[in-house]
Design a protein around this motif. Structure first.
Motif, PDB file in Angstrom:
ATOM      1  N   GLN A   1       0.858  -1.622  -0.250  1.00 55.71           N
ATOM      2  CA  GLN A   1       0.151  -0.156  -0.090  1.00 55.71           C
ATOM      3  C   GLN A   1       0.933   0.715   0.141  1.00 55.71           C
ATOM      4  O   GLN A   1       1.888   0.909   0.111  1.00 55.71           O
ATOM      5  N   PRO A   2       0.547   2.459  -1.227  1.00 59.02           N
ATOM      6  CA  PRO A   2       1.550   3.702  -0.968  1.00 59.02           C
ATOM      7  C   PRO A   2       2.117   4.320   0.838  1.00 59.02           C
ATOM      8  O   PRO A   2       0.605   4.300   1.639  1.00 59.02           O
ATOM      9  N   VAL A   3       2.531   4.650   0.977  1.00 58.05           N
ATOM     10  CA  VAL A   3       2.521   5.153   1.977  1.00 58.05           C
ATOM     11  C   VAL A   3       3.028   6.798   2.015  1.00 58.05           C
ATOM     12  O   VAL A   3       2.563   7.588   2.827  1.00 58.05           O
ATOM     13  N   PHE A   4       3.875   6.941   0.570  1.00 60.67           N
ATOM     14  CA  PHE A   4       3.843   8.413   0.455  1.00 60.67           C
ATOM     15  C   PHE A   4       4.179   8.514  -0.883  1.00 60.67           C
ATOM     16  O   PHE A   4       4.306   7.632  -2.230  1.00 60.67           O
ATOM     17  N   ARG A   5       3.595   9.165  -1.924  1.00 58.41           N
ATOM     18  CA  ARG A   5       3.458   9.602  -3.358  1.00 58.41           C
ATOM     19  C   ARG A   5       3.666  11.397  -3.319  1.00 58.41           C
ATOM     20  O   ARG A   5       2.707  11.753  -2.215  1.00 58.41           O
ATOM     21  N   MET A   6       4.233  11.486  -4.031  1.00 59.10           N
ATOM     22  CA  MET A   6       4.539  12.647  -4.606  1.00 59.10           C
ATOM     23  C   MET A   6       4.072  13.374  -6.447  1.00 59.10           C
ATOM     24  O   MET A   6       4.893  12.178  -7.194  1.00 59.10           O
ATOM     25  N   ASP A   7       2.780  13.978  -7.347  1.00 54.85           N
ATOM     26  CA  ASP A   7       2.798  13.826  -8.400  1.00 54.85           C
ATOM     27  C   ASP A   7       3.332  15.479  -8.501  1.00 54.85           C
ATOM     28  O   ASP A   7       2.600  16.017  -7.970  1.00 54.85           O
ATOM     29  N   VAL A   8       4.369  15.701  -9.482  1.00 54.81           N
ATOM     30  CA  VAL A   8       4.340  17.130 -10.006  1.00 54.81           C
ATOM     31  C   VAL A   8       4.377  17.348 -11.242  1.00 54.81           C
ATOM     32  O   VAL A   8       4.292  16.639 -12.191  1.00 54.81           O
ATOM     33  N   THR A   9       3.088  17.955 -11.110  1.00 49.66           N
ATOM     34  CA  THR A   9       2.120  18.182 -12.455  1.00 49.66           C
ATOM     35  C   THR A   9       2.847  20.347 -13.768  1.00 49.66           C
ATOM     36  O   THR A   9       2.368  19.094 -14.451  1.00 49.66           O
ATOM     37  N   GLY A  10       4.285  19.837 -13.186  1.00 49.65           N
ATOM     38  CA  GLY A  10       4.795  21.254 -13.509  1.00 49.65           C
ATOM     39  C   GLY A  10       5.019  22.790 -12.830  1.00 49.65           C
ATOM     40  O   GLY A  10       4.920  22.712 -11.837  1.00 49.65           O
ATOM     41  N   GLY A  11       5.814  23.111 -13.077  1.00 50.85           N
ATOM     42  CA  GLY A  11       6.314  24.276 -12.765  1.00 50.85           C
ATOM     43  C   GLY A  11       7.575  25.071 -13.859  1.00 50.85           C
ATOM     44  O   GLY A  11       7.525  24.689 -15.240  1.00 50.85           O
ATOM     45  N   ALA A  12       7.583  26.366 -12.817  1.00 50.42           N
ATOM     46  CA  ALA A  12       8.491  27.144 -14.110  1.00 50.42           C
ATOM     47  C   ALA A  12       9.363  28.329 -13.283  1.00 50.42           C
ATOM     48  O   ALA A  12       9.465  28.223 -12.231  1.00 50.42           O
ATOM     49  N   VAL A  13      10.315  28.792 -14.223  1.00 48.25           N
ATOM     50  CA  VAL A  13      11.647  28.972 -13.172  1.00 48.25           C
ATOM     51  C   VAL A  13      12.051  30.456 -13.623  1.00 48.25           C
ATOM     52  O   VAL A  13      11.703  30.418 -15.309  1.00 48.25           O
ATOM     53  N   ASP A  14      12.271  31.108 -13.028  1.00 45.44           N
ATOM     54  CA  ASP A  14      12.527  32.890 -14.392  1.00 45.44           C
ATOM     55  C   ASP A  14      13.141  33.416 -13.060  1.00 45.44           C
ATOM     56  O   ASP A  14      13.607  33.692 -12.142  1.00 45.44           O
ATOM     57  N   GLY A  15      14.538  34.094 -13.820  1.00 44.75           N
ATOM     58  CA  GLY A  15      15.406  35.284 -12.665  1.00 44.75           C
ATOM     59  C   GLY A  15      16.134  35.921 -13.545  1.00 44.75           C
ATOM     60  O   GLY A  15      16.160  35.795 -15.263  1.00 44.75           O
ATOM     61  N   GLU A  16      17.090  36.228 -12.820  1.00 50.10           N
ATOM     62  CA  GLU A  16      18.617  37.159 -13.716  1.00 50.10           C
ATOM     63  C   GLU A  16      19.872  37.151 -12.632  1.00 50.10           C
ATOM     64  O   GLU A  16      19.655  36.686 -11.614  1.00 50.10           O
ATOM     65  N   SER A  17      21.061  37.241 -12.776  1.00 54.61           N
ATOM     66  CA  SER A  17      22.238  37.487 -12.751  1.00 54.61           C
ATOM     67  C   SER A  17      23.217  38.258 -12.714  1.00 54.61           C
ATOM     68  O   SER A  17      22.773  38.879 -14.494  1.00 54.61           O
ATOM     69  N   LEU A  18      23.984  38.516 -12.804  1.00 53.77           N
ATOM     70  CA  LEU A  18      24.870  39.931 -12.513  1.00 53.77           C
ATOM     71  C   LEU A  18      26.212  39.017 -12.619  1.00 53.77           C
ATOM     72  O   LEU A  18      26.452  38.990 -11.519  1.00 53.77           O
ATOM     73  N   LEU A  19      27.245  39.588 -12.943  1.00 59.50           N
ATOM     74  CA  LEU A  19      28.647  38.953 -12.666  1.00 59.50           C
ATOM     75  C   LEU A  19      29.630  40.282 -13.254  1.00 59.50           C
ATOM     76  O   LEU A  19      29.189  40.827 -13.934  1.00 59.50           O
ATOM     77  N   ARG A  20      30.671  39.575 -12.794  1.00 63.65           N
ATOM     78  CA  ARG A  20      31.640  40.899 -12.854  1.00 63.65           C
ATOM     79  C   ARG A  20      32.243  39.865 -14.043  1.00 63.65           C
ATOM     80  O   ARG A  20      32.117  39.278 -14.262  1.00 63.65           O
ATOM     81  N   PRO A  21      33.113  41.010 -14.365  1.00 62.07           N
ATOM     82  CA  PRO A  21      34.082  40.858 -15.886  1.00 62.07           C
ATOM     83  C   PRO A  21      35.076  39.741 -16.186  1.00 62.07           C
ATOM     84  O   PRO A  21      35.455  39.057 -16.848  1.00 62.07           O
ATOM     85  N   ASP A  22      35.121  39.400 -14.264  1.00 61.60           N
ATOM     86  CA  ASP A  22      35.898  38.157 -14.410  1.00 61.60           C
ATOM     87  C   ASP A  22      35.386  36.638 -14.465  1.00 61.60           C
ATOM     88  O   ASP A  22      35.944  36.075 -14.228  1.00 61.60           O
ATOM     89  N   GLY A  23      33.913  37.213 -14.162  1.00 56.44           N
ATOM     90  CA  GLY A  23      33.510  35.241 -14.162  1.00 56.44           C
ATOM     91  C   GLY A  23      32.715  35.276 -13.135  1.00 56.44           C
ATOM     92  O   GLY A  23      31.925  34.605 -12.472  1.00 56.44           O
ATOM     93  N   LEU A  24      33.448  35.973 -11.511  1.00 55.46           N
ATOM     94  CA  LEU A  24      32.851  35.951 -10.539  1.00 55.46           C
ATOM     95  C   LEU A  24      31.023  36.873  -9.834  1.00 55.46           C
ATOM     96  O   LEU A  24      31.090  37.410 -10.869  1.00 55.46           O
ATOM     97  N   PRO A  25      30.365  35.894  -9.051  1.00 55.70           N
ATOM     98  CA  PRO A  25      29.677  36.719  -8.912  1.00 55.70           C
ATOM     99  C   PRO A  25      28.965  37.870  -8.874  1.00 55.70           C
ATOM    100  O   PRO A  25      30.093  38.612  -7.529  1.00 55.70           O
TER     101      PRO A  25
END
Length: 320
Positions: free
Chosen positions: A259-283
């Motif tokens: 018998q099921p003890v635990f079940r998780m059904d993810v129906t979908g999702g989305a992500v969005d964001g932005e990043s700013l980095l230095r010219p030398d590649g570090l965040p």
């Protein structure tokens, strides 16, 4: 926690020019050029909001539970979980630890997080090796929390690399041409059996728990993402945006009677964001918002609880 997992992008080979013609110069790409030993400190805030709806509480098969008790549990679950918001704060340290003669770079990330319910701050260390083109070749994760370490130990290197490639971290951008509007699109499938097994380890390994570890199954998580270089500001800092979606995903485990003890059904999702980095590649800074819809089923003693949930998480990293 977004684990700041990194990967890179190899440039396509240039097209051959007609005889006598001059090839256009290749666009510069994002590279890690910071001196060895350079460290960036950031303040981290992660806010997660959980909305619960359509709660159903029933007796598990073969059990008898008074209706009044089921109704009381349903109300308690709805009021206790609906609209719940959790905030995690901490610090992130990114250090360029080494660069060898072949151009391979070692990055070290240390995350120190204050998590509600834990007696002390959680420290996670991530060590990554990228080749000269920016492609992630090796990754190692450790933590001062035994349960978290157990989850990391059960993940194979290939799984970690795919998780890094789908994670939306800033250094996925290494190797991306720095041409405004330049976009990278990709799709990854991540096998999460090892990670879920590690997270549920205390339950799966508890001899008193009526759980059959052999029944733990998870489907691969498919993630589609787009990374875009927006441009440089007056200080030369580089801005990128990210959007993405992930598809349906399911994980479950049963008891010894099947018998099921635990079940998780993810129906979908989305992500969005932005990043700013230095010219030398570090965040410098970043923000990422993730939204996910799911259906959850849990068995607790003689009761089964099912509910629909919407989770939204916002993660920000800023220099102090």
């Amino acid at each position: 926690m977004r684990p700041l997992l990194l990967t890179g992008l190899l440039l396509s080979a240039p097209l051959s020019a007609p005889a006598g013609a001059q090839s256009a110069p290749a666009a510069p790409t994002l590279q890690l050029t910071a001196p060895v030993g350079t460290t960036v400190e950031q303040r981290m805030t992660s806010t997660t909001r959980l909305q619960v709806s359509d709660v159903t509480v029933t007796a598990r098969p073969g059990a008898t539970v008074p209706q009044a008790q089921l109704d009381s549990l349903r109300r308690a679950f709805q009021s206790g979980r609906g609209g719940q918001t959790t905030t995690v704060t901490g610090k992130s340290f990114t250090r360029l630890a080494a660069r060898d003669a072949q151009g391979r770079v070692t990055l070290q990330h240390t995350l120190i997080q204050t998590i509600p319910g834990l007696p002390k701050a959680l420290t996670t260390k991530i060590t990554q090796v990228l080749d000269a083109s920016g492609t992630l070749k090796d990754i190692k994760l450790t933590s001062d929390n035994p349960d978290v370490n157990r989850a990391y130990a059960q993940m194979k290197l290939d799984d970690l690399l795919r998780a890094a490639d789908s994670g939306g971290a800033d250094t996925r951008l290494y190797g991306l041409p720095l041409t405004p509007g330049q976009t990278r699109e990709d799709r990854q499938e991540v096998d999460l059996d090892g990670l879920i097994g590690g997270l549920l380890g205390p339950i799966l390994q508890d001899p008193e728990a009526d759980v059959d570890p052999a029944t733990l199954t998870s489907t691969p998580l498919a993630v589609t993402g787009r990374l875009t270089f927006v441009g440089a500001d007056a200080a030369g800092r580089l801005r990128f945006t990210q959007t993405g979606t992930f598809g349906a995903w399911q994980t479950s485990v049963k008891d010894r009677a099947g018998q099921p003890v635990f079940r998780m059904d993810v129906t979908g999702g989305a992500v969005d964001g932005e990043s700013l980095l230095r010219p030398d590649g570090l965040p410098v800074s970043s923000s990422l918002r993730t939204r996910m819809q799911m259906r959850l089923l849990m068995t607790m003693d003689d009761v089964q609880v099912s509910a629909s949930m919407t989770q939204e998480q916002t993660l920000t990293l800023r220099q102090p």
